[in-house]
Design an enzyme around this catalytic site. Structure first.
Site, short mmCIF file in Angstrom:
data_model
loop_
_atom_site.label_atom_id
_atom_site.label_comp_id
_atom_site.label_asym_id
_atom_site.label_seq_id
_atom_site.Cartn_x
_atom_site.Cartn_y
_atom_site.Cartn_z
CG HIS A 90 -127.85 -47.41 95.80
ND1 HIS A 90 -128.18 -45.49 95.69
CD2 HIS A 90 -126.92 -47.70 95.96
CE1 HIS A 90 -126.16 -45.95 95.51
NE2 HIS A 90 -125.92 -47.09 95.85
CG ASN A 164 -123.12 -43.01 94.43
OD1 ASN A 164 -124.15 -43.46 94.27
ND2 ASN A 164 -121.92 -43.62 95.02
CG HIS A 210 -110.92 -40.22 98.61
ND1 HIS A 210 -109.73 -40.28 97.50
CD2 HIS A 210 -111.21 -38.47 99.27
CE1 HIS A 210 -110.42 -39.01 97.43
NE2 HIS A 210 -110.47 -38.03 98.16
CB SER A 217 -117.09 -33.30 104.50
OG SER A 217 -118.46 -33.09 103.17
NE ARG A 219 -119.61 -29.86 99.25
CZ ARG A 219 -118.64 -28.96 98.26
NH1 ARG A 219 -119.33 -29.74 97.01
NH2 ARG A 219 -118.71 -27.99 97.92
CD1 TRP A 319 -108.43 -39.67 87.69
CD2 TRP A 319 -109.57 -39.11 85.25
NE1 TRP A 319 -109.26 -40.70 87.12
CE2 TRP A 319 -109.14 -39.92 85.56
CE3 TRP A 319 -109.88 -37.98 84.54
CZ2 TRP A 319 -109.62 -41.08 84.31
CZ3 TRP A 319 -110.55 -39.21 83.21
CH2 TRP A 319 -110.12 -40.07 83.27
CG HIS A 321 -111.61 -30.33 89.59
ND1 HIS A 321 -112.23 -30.06 90.73
CD2 HIS A 321 -112.28 -30.72 89.32
CE1 HIS A 321 -113.39 -30.97 90.30
NE2 HIS A 321 -112.80 -31.93 89.86
CE1 TYR A 374 -123.57 -51.43 90.09
CE2 TYR A 374 -126.29 -50.35 89.97
CZ TYR A 374 -124.68 -50.55 90.11
OH TYR A 374 -124.22 -49.61 91.19
#
Ligand code: NDP
Length: 524
Positions: A90, A164, A210, A217, A219, A319, A321, A374
């Site tokens: 990042h 993200n 996943h 895609s 996106r 999860w 929708h 972090y």
């Protein structure tokens, strides 16, 4: 809308100079900077006024320069140290300040967090958006996950929700995370981006698929930072006033609408307009087109978590929708650009362990890795006092008498206040009201290194392929994956295609067919 109230910070500093360096807080005061430029005489760091900052002190007009020229020495020395290590991931990003406004009451049933106390409650925020794999100067329009890290300056302290634009993480277990990132960065020998390593690692750990489905895609190349959603990725606990606990995930839906960039356009922009996303965000805010997102939570009870057919704490899963509907919470609006990129964006540091009262970590393993790493990397990048930098600290005085010293103390460091606890010389004490509610770890399981690599890796990607994508999107995904994978060695291509066939045979077959066309000598 209020911004991250500069005046509050300065008022506070003025009212309590014992605890905060007033001059440092002034960094955030634009009018102070303007005054400085217009009226003051430039000085050295020592405060000595400078008469000439354009000409070095030389022996004769043509030199040599004299080592006693302290003005020259200070200028050069400062330049030598003014870059800090870039973030290990990042690294490239932009950010802005704004406000979160609670608009719906239902969240109060689930959490006692101060920022969710009542409808209309406003909380200042700072968000840093980023790409993941590229370096500080890399192009914004690459196919990559985007960081969506939100810092809430709540009445109960900082809450860093380090999300993200993709709903899932790459791996389930934090021990796999550094390798996941290395495989997406540069080859240790050639220092070139390495798609062979990318697909090698990914195909050896199918849990990555996943996230890859999202990445390849449309996106996977969002049109700037304003036209994408934000996801917490990890699961958290919400604790209400009665200490009842539920699990939750956070979701920020863009109010600007989803917009993506076609790969050929993205490539052109990468050459012509490398800072496309940072520029877009900055200009939108300067023009008064404040980007906003609607915040939702999903709620899962302990009972549901116990009986759900997936591990709800697996960061590579969403999860659904329909089973866990979105509960609307509020609006997130960005309305002020930083006044100084280095101080406010480069020095911003997000730490998933910064969680206020009423929100807690869940058993999510990936989150547990993040709770450690972090702040660890920030201490390397920014030093021991990173949490005290103006952009990172709460809008009120923190009482941390045992957390002090270390390189670069820039405030009074609690003067002579005892640096051990408990002690007989101060009234600063803990408050039982803030004790975490006790909870039971289910069935006291055995400590072991459980193998989770093979848990339901394909079901959700399959649903995504079959029910979310349309024909055109499926075709584009096949093309995008093949274009990317064509640089991998044949045995890795075969293994990766087998993994994709595990999602859906049309996906595997489609990619293989494309690879044959793109690289007939390798694939026949
Ligand atoms: P839903 O139909 O309710 O949700 C589908 C989700 O996929 C929406 O958030 C949608 O975003 C998003 N989406 C739509 N098109 C694309 C695309 N081209 N690329 C990436 N994301 C897209 O179904 P479920 O909740 O049951 O989820 C089905 C599958 O969708 C999951 O298995 C997962 O792969 C994927 N998904 C699920 C999310 C979740 O949190 N449940 C989030 C994102 C993806 P939008 O509403 O903007 O169209």
């Amino acid at each position: 809308m209020c911004d991250r109230s500069l005046n509050q910070v300065i008022d506070f500093a003025e009212s309590d100079k014992n605890y905060v360096s007033f001059k440092f807080c002034k960094l955030r005061n634009i009018s102070f900077a303007k005054k400085l430029i217009q009226q003051e005489t430039i000085t050295e760091l020592s405060g000595a006024k400078i008469g000439d900052k354009l000409n070095s002190m030389t022996c004769g007009k043509r030199g040599p320069v004299l080592l006693q020229d302290t003005i020259l020495l200070e200028e050069l020395r400062q330049f030598d140290v003014e870059r800090i290590p870039e973030r290990v991931v990042h690294a490239k990003g932009g950010g802005a300040f704004g406000t979160f406004i609670m608009t719906h009451q239902q969240i109060t049933n689930y959490t006692k967090a101060a920022m969710f106390s009542h409808v209309g409650k406003e909380t200042p925020v700072f968000i840093r958006f980023s790409t993941v794999a590229g370096e500080l100067g890399s192009a914004d329009t690459v196919r990559d996950v985007r960081g969506f890290a939100i810092k809430f300056y709540t009445d109960d302290g900082i809450w860093d929700l380090v999300g993200n634009n993709c709903p899932t993480g790459p791996v389930k277990d934090p021990i796999r995370f550094p390798s996941a990132m290395r495989s997406r960065k540069r080859n240790p020998r050639t220092h070139l981006p390495d798609r062979n390593a990318f697909w090698d690692f990914a195909s050896l750990l199918p849990e990555t698929v996943h996230q890859l489905m999202f990445l390849f895609s449309e996106r996977g190349i969002p049109d700037g930072f304003r036209h994408m959603h934000g996801f917490s990725i990890n699961t958290f606990k919400l604790v209400n006033a009665k200490n009842d606990v539920v699990y939750t995930r956070f979701f920020f839906r863009t109010n600007q609408g989803i917009k993506n960039i076609e790969p050929p356009v993205a490539q052109r922009l990468a050459a012509e307009n490398r800072d496309y996303s940072i520029r877009d965000l900055y200009n939108a805010i300067e023009n008064g087109e404040y980007p906003s997102w609607t915040c939702y939570v999903q709620i899962m009870t302990f009972e549901e978590a116990k009986n759900w057919y997936y591990n709800p704490f697996d960061a590579t899963k969403v999860w659904p929708h329909k089973e866990f509907p979105l509960v609307e919470v509020g609006q997130l609006i960005l309305n002020r650009n930083p006044v100084n990129y280095f101080a406010e964006v480069e020095q911003s540091a997000f730490n998933p362990a910064n969680i206020p009262y009423g929100i807690e970590p869940s058993p999510d393993m990936e989150l547990h890795g993040r709770l450690f790493s972090y702040v660890d990397t920030q201490r390397y990048r920014l030093g021991a006092h990173a949490p005290k930098l103006p952009v990172n600290r709460p809008n009120f005085r923190t009482v941390t008498p045992t957390i002090r010293d270390g390189k670069g103390v820039f405030d009074d460091n609690f003067d002579g206040f005892p640096n051990y606890y408990p002690n007989s010389y101060s009234n600063a004490k803990t408050d039982k009201h803030f004790v975490d509610p006790a909870y039971r770890v289910t069935n006291t399981p055995d400590v072991d290194r459980y193998d989770t690599t093979d848990e339901d890796n394909f079901d959700q990607p399959k649903i995504f392929w079959e029910t979310v994508l349309n024909d055109k999107e499926r075709k584009n995904m096949i093309q995008a994956i093949a274009n990317h994978m064509k640089e991998a060695q044949l045995f890795i291509q075969r293994r990766a295609v087998a993994m994709l066939s595990g999602v859906h045979e049309d996906l595997g077959n489609g990619v293989w067919e494309q690879l044959r066309q793109l690289n007939t000598t390798r694939c026949t």
